[in-house]
Scaffold this active site. Structure first.
Site, mmCIF file in Angstrom:
data_model
loop_
_atom_site.group_PDB
_atom_site.id
_atom_site.type_symbol
_atom_site.label_atom_id
_atom_site.label_comp_id
_atom_site.label_asym_id
_atom_site.label_seq_id
_atom_site.Cartn_x
_atom_site.Cartn_y
_atom_site.Cartn_z
ATOM 1 N N PRO A 2 0.828 -1.214 0.000
ATOM 2 C CA PRO A 2 0.000 0.000 0.000
ATOM 3 C C PRO A 2 0.863 1.266 0.000
ATOM 4 O O PRO A 2 1.729 1.437 0.860
ATOM 5 C CB PRO A 2 -0.798 -0.120 1.304
ATOM 6 C CG PRO A 2 -0.811 -1.583 1.607
ATOM 7 C CD PRO A 2 0.512 -2.093 1.121
ATOM 8 N N GLU A 3 0.643 2.102 -0.994
ATOM 9 C CA GLU A 3 1.324 3.385 -1.072
ATOM 10 C C GLU A 3 0.322 4.475 -0.698
ATOM 11 O O GLU A 3 -0.783 4.180 -0.253
ATOM 12 C CB GLU A 3 1.892 3.575 -2.475
ATOM 13 C CG GLU A 3 2.845 2.449 -2.904
ATOM 14 C CD GLU A 3 3.398 2.623 -4.303
ATOM 15 O OE1 GLU A 3 3.449 3.771 -4.793
ATOM 16 O OE2 GLU A 3 3.784 1.615 -4.932
ATOM 17 N N LYS A 59 2.276 6.729 4.448
ATOM 18 C CA LYS A 59 1.647 5.421 4.251
ATOM 19 C C LYS A 59 1.051 4.874 5.538
ATOM 20 O O LYS A 59 0.763 3.679 5.619
ATOM 21 C CB LYS A 59 2.680 4.430 3.699
ATOM 22 C CG LYS A 59 3.302 4.818 2.370
ATOM 23 C CD LYS A 59 4.327 3.771 1.931
ATOM 24 C CE LYS A 59 5.036 4.161 0.659
ATOM 25 N NZ LYS A 59 6.011 3.121 0.233
ATOM 26 N N HIS A 92 -6.286 -14.236 8.889
ATOM 27 C CA HIS A 92 -5.444 -13.090 8.563
ATOM 28 C C HIS A 92 -5.819 -11.834 9.354
ATOM 29 O O HIS A 92 -5.171 -10.795 9.202
ATOM 30 C CB HIS A 92 -5.528 -12.780 7.068
ATOM 31 C CG HIS A 92 -4.884 -13.824 6.214
ATOM 32 N ND1 HIS A 92 -5.096 -13.892 4.839
ATOM 33 C CD2 HIS A 92 -4.041 -14.844 6.527
ATOM 34 C CE1 HIS A 92 -4.403 -14.912 4.351
ATOM 35 N NE2 HIS A 92 -3.761 -15.502 5.344
ATOM 36 N N ARG A 112 0.819 -11.436 5.839
ATOM 37 C CA ARG A 112 2.220 -11.735 6.166
ATOM 38 C C ARG A 112 2.658 -11.156 7.510
ATOM 39 O O ARG A 112 3.822 -11.250 7.869
ATOM 40 C CB ARG A 112 3.125 -11.237 5.039
ATOM 41 C CG ARG A 112 2.881 -11.968 3.715
ATOM 42 C CD ARG A 112 3.706 -11.392 2.580
ATOM 43 N NE ARG A 112 5.146 -11.471 2.847
ATOM 44 C CZ ARG A 112 6.080 -10.932 2.062
ATOM 45 N NH1 ARG A 112 5.703 -10.275 0.965
ATOM 46 N NH2 ARG A 112 7.345 -11.040 2.350
ATOM 47 N N ARG A 266 11.922 -5.042 -6.858
ATOM 48 C CA ARG A 266 11.018 -4.018 -7.384
ATOM 49 C C ARG A 266 11.435 -3.642 -8.799
ATOM 50 O O ARG A 266 12.467 -2.999 -8.991
ATOM 51 C CB ARG A 266 11.011 -2.788 -6.470
ATOM 52 C CG ARG A 266 10.286 -3.033 -5.161
ATOM 53 C CD ARG A 266 10.316 -1.820 -4.262
ATOM 54 N NE ARG A 266 11.608 -1.657 -3.606
ATOM 55 C CZ ARG A 266 11.864 -0.721 -2.697
ATOM 56 N NH1 ARG A 266 10.915 0.135 -2.351
ATOM 57 N NH2 ARG A 266 13.045 -0.645 -2.139
#
Length: 286
Positions: A2-3, A59, A92, A112, A266
């Site tokens: 997420p940006e 963020k 999760h 994660r 990336r």
């Protein structure tokens, strides 16, 4: 990951669900993700508090509580996000806001477990933490401030844009889009950009991020969904990410996918014709 546009989308979805609502219970399902405060203090101390405001810093999601109940900060990092509908993968869920009057829940999920939860007693402590970890928000940074920050480093411009201490909120997808909009090669040295180039870069940041916010972010894998579980739509309209080999929307030439040293895992997308690597860079390399 997420940006800024994805986190802004989260915040806009959370506001009507949380603001003005009383927290009946705060359930932390994974204490290892909590930092800087004891579990009992975090959980029991927030029960009964009213959410005054939901905001964003870079963020990070910032949940301000009324009546001196402090500020909860959630860092989604790689795979974190919120749901207003019960998640289909309950294993999760890492944090649950149980709300009162009427009963409802907001779930924070993180496959994660890379996100972090923090709590600060007041705005001074929160602002100090923000200042240590982040530069100005990418939607708010001024041209002169950006120019000064770029002038202090001889790193390539793309890694500089990704450095959250330079400016907060830009990640891999939007760095490529911003550099394409400003017609700058990702390997240009930050300190060598001309005033005109810095101006183009600054002028590209807000429009790119705002278009992404309007599209509710980018879902390039299953890691990001909106609070209603929907995919973001930016990758249906973007110019660079995921378009290797396709024609550039500006010149028609093929988009190239490459890698930049230090940006492990990336990829970088660019148009060699629209974003030429300048001669100064070539002399430095020789």
């Amino acid at each position: 990951m997420p940006e800024l546009p994805e986190v802004e989308t989260m915040v806009r979805g959370l506001r009507p669900a949380l603001e003005g609502r009383r927290i009946a219970a705060l359930e932390l399902h994974d204490p290892t993700m909590l930092q800087g405060v004891a579990l009992d203090e975090f959980v029991t101390g927030r029960a009964g508090a009213v959410v005054a405001r939901v905001g964003r810093r870079g963020k990070w999601v910032v949940v301000e509580l009324a009546a001196d109940a402090g500020i909860i900060v959630i860092q989604p990092r790689m795979t974190g996000g919120f749901r207003l509908v019960e998640p289909d993968r309950p294993e999760h869920v890492r944090l649950t806001f149980r709300l009162a009057n009427p009963d409802a829940s907001v779930w924070y999920c993180d496959a994660r477990r890379l996100g972090r939860f923090l709590w600060f007693p007041g705005p001074e402590q929160a602002e100090a933490a923000f200042a240590r970890a982040q530069g100005p928000d990418a939607l708010e940074i001024g041209r002169d401030d950006l120019a000064a920050r770029l002038a202090r480093t001889r790193r390539a411009v793309k890694p500089t844009l990704l450095d959250q201490k330079v400016l907060a909120g830009i990640g891999n997808i939007y760095a490529d889009e911003i550099l394409f909009e400003s017609r700058l090669h990702p390997l240009r040295i930050s300190a060598e950009l001309t005033p005109a180039e810095v101006g183009r870069l600054h002028a590209a940041i807000r429009p790119v991020l705002r278009r992404a916010i309007e599209a509710e972010g980018a879902s390039f894998d299953a890691g990001y969904r909106t609070v209603l579980g929907l995919e973001g739509g930016f990758l249906a309209v973007n110019a660079m990410y995921g378009r290797a080999g396709l024609p550039c929307k500006n010149c028609g030439g093929p988009i190239v996918k490459t890698k930049i040293a230090g940006l492990i895992g990336r990829p970088t997308y660019l148009c060699p014709k629209c974003q030429p690597e300048n001669r100064a860079r070539g002399r430095d390399r020789r």
